[in-house]
Design an enzyme around this catalytic site. Structure first.
Site, short mmCIF file in Angstrom:
data_model
loop_
_atom_site.label_atom_id
_atom_site.label_comp_id
_atom_site.label_asym_id
_atom_site.label_seq_id
_atom_site.Cartn_x
_atom_site.Cartn_y
_atom_site.Cartn_z
N HIS A 19 -47.31 66.60 -11.21
CA HIS A 19 -46.19 67.52 -11.11
C HIS A 19 -44.90 66.70 -10.92
O HIS A 19 -44.94 65.56 -10.50
CB HIS A 19 -46.30 68.41 -9.86
CG HIS A 19 -47.61 69.09 -9.68
ND1 HIS A 19 -47.78 70.44 -9.88
CD2 HIS A 19 -48.83 68.62 -9.27
CE1 HIS A 19 -49.03 70.78 -9.62
NE2 HIS A 19 -49.69 69.70 -9.25
N GLU A 76 -47.47 65.00 -6.60
CA GLU A 76 -46.07 65.41 -6.82
C GLU A 76 -45.22 64.15 -6.97
O GLU A 76 -45.25 63.25 -6.12
CB GLU A 76 -45.55 66.22 -5.63
CG GLU A 76 -46.13 67.62 -5.54
CD GLU A 76 -45.39 68.63 -6.41
OE1 GLU A 76 -44.42 68.23 -7.10
OE2 GLU A 76 -45.78 69.81 -6.39
N ASP A 122 -43.46 70.83 -15.87
CA ASP A 122 -43.55 69.52 -15.24
C ASP A 122 -44.87 68.80 -15.55
O ASP A 122 -45.86 69.45 -15.82
CB ASP A 122 -43.35 69.65 -13.73
CG ASP A 122 -44.30 70.62 -13.05
OD1 ASP A 122 -44.49 71.74 -13.55
OD2 ASP A 122 -44.86 70.26 -12.00
#
Length: 254
Positions: free
Chosen positions: A34, A99, A151
């Protein structure tokens, strides 16, 4: 506090309360990448650790290459949301979520710094090695949720991961003339493209109708594998890149 993985990838623990138990018997067989999509990394970290947000990830990779571990790998982080890959819908139970700090498309999307990419390569490589994750199961959030997510986006250098033996990747076929199909078209060629995308893992009904969902899946494929032009239109470059990718799947490469 610092922890080290088996190959020496270091992370500082920054616990999030947002996690739960993995589904019984679910293997950890995916990595989902992400971007944070917030103005700053600190903003993103606060959200990932706020119990009111009900979102989290196992790791956060900062622009300087430092890595934070927010959720133990044994636990089910809440990063994928409503998603699908190869028939599976509880992606959170089967995956490690990473992330990558980047403001994203809504806050000034920008290239990922070199130290950050080096850290992602090291971290994801270590995760894949320890869990035995296949290359075609290293995914973008946009792959598993193409109607909702973009993303880590078209600027993410998947080729760099491939150079390190991570993920399934082919060199994109060059852009050029050759529009084949787009939203509103129908027929056997559309059905064939839908079948190929579904074979790779995307959630797509084989209807022969090039509808909105098909366009969104084509755009997700382009964003990951043909990022020079992301428009949801099937041109010669898209179809040749998809063919080349499918030839790298073990079941089709014999």
């Amino acid at each position: 506090m610092s922890v080290a993985t088996d190959t020496g990838v270091k992370a500082r623990v920054h616990p999030s309360p947002n996690h739960g138990q993995r589904a019984q018997g679910a293997p950890v067989d995916m990595v989902v990448l992400h971007y944070t999509g917030m103005p700053t990394g600190e903003d993103a970290l606060q959200r990932l650790c706020d119990p009111r947000s009900e979102v989290s990830a196992h790791y956060v990779v900062n622009e300087d290459g430092s890595i934070l571990q927010c959720v133990p790998e044994s636990r089910r982080a809440w990063h994928a949301g409503r998603s699908f890959w190869k028939g599976e819908t509880d992606i959170n139970s089967r995956s490690i979520g990473v992330e990558i700090v980047n403001p994203g498309h809504e806050h000034g999307y920008q290239p990922f710094p070199e130290p950050q990419i080096e850290a992602v390569v090291a971290l994801v490589g270590d995760i894949c090695a320890r869990h035995g994750i296949h290359p075609w199961m290293v995914l973008a959030h946009s792959d598993i949720a193409p109607a909702r997510k973009e993303d880590p986006g078209e600027l993410f250098p998947w080729d760099r991961l491939s150079e390190a033996g991570i993920g399934l990747y082919v060199k994109p076929f060059p852009l050029g003339a050759g529009l084949l199909m787009q939203e509103g078209d129908s027929g056997q060629p559309v059905e064939a493209v839908q079948s190929m995308l579904a074979l790779y893992g995307y959630e797509l009904d084989i209807t022969g109708d090039f509808d909105l969902k098909t366009r969104q899946v084509v755009a997700a494929f382009q964003r990951h594998f043909r990022p020079e032009k992301v428009d949801g239109v099937v041109d010669q470059s898209t179809i040749e890149t998809l063919h080349a990718l499918l030839r790298k799947l073990p079941s089709l490469s014999a």
